[in-house]
Each structure stands twice: as C-alpha cells, then as structure tokens.
Motif scaffolding. Structure first.
Motif, PDB file in Angstrom:
ATOM      1  N   GLY A  52     -35.893 -29.101   8.554  1.00  0.00           N
ATOM      2  CA  GLY A  52     -37.264 -28.631   8.749  1.00  0.00           C
ATOM      3  C   GLY A  52     -37.346 -27.153   9.044  1.00  0.00           C
ATOM      4  O   GLY A  52     -36.522 -26.366   8.590  1.00  0.00           O
ATOM      5  N   PRO A  53     -38.332 -26.760   9.845  1.00  0.00           N
ATOM      6  CA  PRO A  53     -38.572 -25.336  10.097  1.00  0.00           C
ATOM      7  C   PRO A  53     -37.648 -24.728  11.150  1.00  0.00           C
ATOM      8  O   PRO A  53     -37.811 -23.587  11.528  1.00  0.00           O
ATOM      9  CB  PRO A  53     -40.014 -25.319  10.592  1.00  0.00           C
ATOM     10  CG  PRO A  53     -40.184 -26.631  11.265  1.00  0.00           C
ATOM     11  CD  PRO A  53     -39.371 -27.600  10.442  1.00  0.00           C
ATOM     12  N   PHE A  54     -36.681 -25.493  11.636  1.00  0.00           N
ATOM     13  CA  PHE A  54     -35.825 -25.020  12.721  1.00  0.00           C
ATOM     14  C   PHE A  54     -34.751 -24.049  12.245  1.00  0.00           C
ATOM     15  O   PHE A  54     -34.315 -23.189  12.984  1.00  0.00           O
ATOM     16  CB  PHE A  54     -35.175 -26.199  13.451  1.00  0.00           C
ATOM     17  CG  PHE A  54     -36.184 -27.147  14.022  1.00  0.00           C
ATOM     18  CD1 PHE A  54     -36.974 -26.771  15.082  1.00  0.00           C
ATOM     19  CD2 PHE A  54     -36.360 -28.392  13.470  1.00  0.00           C
ATOM     20  CE1 PHE A  54     -37.914 -27.631  15.595  1.00  0.00           C
ATOM     21  CE2 PHE A  54     -37.291 -29.269  13.976  1.00  0.00           C
ATOM     22  CZ  PHE A  54     -38.077 -28.881  15.044  1.00  0.00           C
ATOM     23  N   GLY A  55     -34.275 -24.211  11.010  1.00  0.00           N
ATOM     24  CA  GLY A  55     -33.266 -23.297  10.475  1.00  0.00           C
ATOM     25  C   GLY A  55     -31.944 -23.413  11.202  1.00  0.00           C
ATOM     26  O   GLY A  55     -31.602 -24.452  11.745  1.00  0.00           O
ATOM     27  N   TRP A  56     -31.182 -22.322  11.226  1.00  0.00           N
ATOM     28  CA  TRP A  56     -29.864 -22.297  11.859  1.00  0.00           C
ATOM     29  C   TRP A  56     -29.982 -22.122  13.357  1.00  0.00           C
ATOM     30  O   TRP A  56     -30.747 -21.308  13.843  1.00  0.00           O
ATOM     31  CB  TRP A  56     -29.015 -21.161  11.298  1.00  0.00           C
ATOM     32  CG  TRP A  56     -28.388 -21.504   9.995  1.00  0.00           C
ATOM     33  CD1 TRP A  56     -28.906 -21.290   8.755  1.00  0.00           C
ATOM     34  CD2 TRP A  56     -27.143 -22.137   9.803  1.00  0.00           C
ATOM     35  NE1 TRP A  56     -28.057 -21.744   7.799  1.00  0.00           N
ATOM     36  CE2 TRP A  56     -26.967 -22.278   8.411  1.00  0.00           C
ATOM     37  CE3 TRP A  56     -26.159 -22.607  10.657  1.00  0.00           C
ATOM     38  CZ2 TRP A  56     -25.836 -22.863   7.862  1.00  0.00           C
ATOM     39  CZ3 TRP A  56     -25.033 -23.180  10.100  1.00  0.00           C
ATOM     40  CH2 TRP A  56     -24.881 -23.302   8.732  1.00  0.00           C
ATOM     41  N   ARG A  57     -29.199 -22.875  14.095  1.00  0.00           N
ATOM     42  CA  ARG A  57     -29.078 -22.704  15.538  1.00  0.00           C
ATOM     43  C   ARG A  57     -27.632 -22.360  15.827  1.00  0.00           C
ATOM     44  O   ARG A  57     -26.714 -22.940  15.259  1.00  0.00           O
ATOM     45  CB  ARG A  57     -29.469 -23.980  16.292  1.00  0.00           C
ATOM     46  CG  ARG A  57     -30.917 -24.322  16.140  1.00  0.00           C
ATOM     47  CD  ARG A  57     -31.766 -23.296  16.876  1.00  0.00           C
ATOM     48  NE  ARG A  57     -33.160 -23.638  16.781  1.00  0.00           N
ATOM     49  CZ  ARG A  57     -34.100 -22.853  16.294  1.00  0.00           C
ATOM     50  NH1 ARG A  57     -33.783 -21.662  15.843  1.00  0.00           N
ATOM     51  NH2 ARG A  57     -35.332 -23.223  16.261  1.00  0.00           N
ATOM     52  N   ARG A  58     -27.419 -21.432  16.743  1.00  0.00           N
ATOM     53  CA  ARG A  58     -26.067 -20.959  17.016  1.00  0.00           C
ATOM     54  C   ARG A  58     -25.852 -20.861  18.520  1.00  0.00           C
ATOM     55  O   ARG A  58     -26.726 -20.422  19.247  1.00  0.00           O
ATOM     56  CB  ARG A  58     -25.888 -19.582  16.385  1.00  0.00           C
ATOM     57  CG  ARG A  58     -24.534 -19.000  16.563  1.00  0.00           C
ATOM     58  CD  ARG A  58     -24.448 -17.631  15.972  1.00  0.00           C
ATOM     59  NE  ARG A  58     -25.151 -17.572  14.703  1.00  0.00           N
ATOM     60  CZ  ARG A  58     -24.818 -16.822  13.696  1.00  0.00           C
ATOM     61  NH1 ARG A  58     -23.802 -16.041  13.793  1.00  0.00           N
ATOM     62  NH2 ARG A  58     -25.504 -16.819  12.590  1.00  0.00           N
ATOM     63  N   THR A  59     -24.687 -21.278  18.964  1.00  0.00           N
ATOM     64  CA  THR A  59     -24.295 -21.088  20.353  1.00  0.00           C
ATOM     65  C   THR A  59     -22.983 -20.330  20.358  1.00  0.00           C
ATOM     66  O   THR A  59     -22.094 -20.629  19.565  1.00  0.00           O
ATOM     67  CB  THR A  59     -24.121 -22.428  21.096  1.00  0.00           C
ATOM     68  OG1 THR A  59     -23.141 -23.200  20.422  1.00  0.00           O
ATOM     69  CG2 THR A  59     -25.426 -23.200  21.156  1.00  0.00           C
ATOM     70  N   ARG A  60     -22.874 -19.371  21.226  1.00  0.00           N
ATOM     71  CA  ARG A  60     -21.640 -18.584  21.313  1.00  0.00           C
ATOM     72  C   ARG A  60     -21.082 -18.685  22.720  1.00  0.00           C
ATOM     73  O   ARG A  60     -21.821 -18.691  23.686  1.00  0.00           O
ATOM     74  CB  ARG A  60     -21.906 -17.114  21.026  1.00  0.00           C
ATOM     75  CG  ARG A  60     -22.257 -16.837  19.611  1.00  0.00           C
ATOM     76  CD  ARG A  60     -22.408 -15.379  19.404  1.00  0.00           C
ATOM     77  NE  ARG A  60     -22.764 -15.122  18.015  1.00  0.00           N
ATOM     78  CZ  ARG A  60     -23.021 -13.941  17.525  1.00  0.00           C
ATOM     79  NH1 ARG A  60     -22.956 -12.891  18.304  1.00  0.00           N
ATOM     80  NH2 ARG A  60     -23.325 -13.796  16.271  1.00  0.00           N
ATOM     81  N   SER A  61     -19.796 -18.724  22.818  1.00  0.00           N
ATOM     82  CA  SER A  61     -19.150 -18.673  24.125  1.00  0.00           C
ATOM     83  C   SER A  61     -18.639 -17.255  24.345  1.00  0.00           C
ATOM     84  O   SER A  61     -18.398 -16.513  23.398  1.00  0.00           O
ATOM     85  CB  SER A  61     -18.016 -19.678  24.220  1.00  0.00           C
ATOM     86  OG  SER A  61     -17.007 -19.339  23.314  1.00  0.00           O
ATOM     87  N   ALA A  62     -18.486 -16.909  25.581  1.00  0.00           N
ATOM     88  CA  ALA A  62     -17.996 -15.571  25.919  1.00  0.00           C
ATOM     89  C   ALA A  62     -16.560 -15.411  25.440  1.00  0.00           C
ATOM     90  O   ALA A  62     -15.826 -16.376  25.270  1.00  0.00           O
ATOM     91  CB  ALA A  62     -18.079 -15.340  27.414  1.00  0.00           C
TER      92      ALA A  62
END
Length: 65
Positions: A52-62
């Motif tokens: 849907g309209p959410f697209g890419w989600r990204r999580t990064r760790s330090a």
C-alpha cells in the motif's frame, strides 16, 4: 562534482555483495521479506517493502565500536 563508485554483485541467490569507495556490505533476503544488511563499518540495517501507501520502512542500528 565528486566522483562516486558503487558496485553490487550477486554472489548467491538472495545474497549480494555491495562495494563502494569507503566500505563493503553483505545484503541477504528481500525478495518476499525483510532485507538484512551488514556493513564493514559495523552498521546493521533492516528494510522491508510494506504494501500500500507505506512504501519502504528501514531500521538502523548504531555502529559497533
């Protein structure tokens, strides 16, 4: 204008080796689920294409020290 360098190689099905000017990384998965990336600088990234309209989600760790 700065010169950039980036190259990506598919080494196995579902596994990519990405090389740029400063570091390299390995990416796994991503076709029908999350993509996990580990960089030579210690950064770990998880990304996923949501419907849907959410697209890419990204999580990064330090970065690890």
């Amino acid at each position: 204008m700065a010169l950039t360098f980036r190259k990506s190689f598919r080494i196995l099905p579902g596994v990519r080796l990405n090389i740029n000017r400063r570091s390299w990384s390995i990416s796994t998965g991503g076709e029908h689920g999350p993509r996990h990336t580990r960089s030579s600088t210690g950064r770990r990234t998880t990304s996923m294409d949501l419907p849907g309209p959410f697209g890419w989600r990204r999580t990064r760790s330090a970065k690890r020290r």
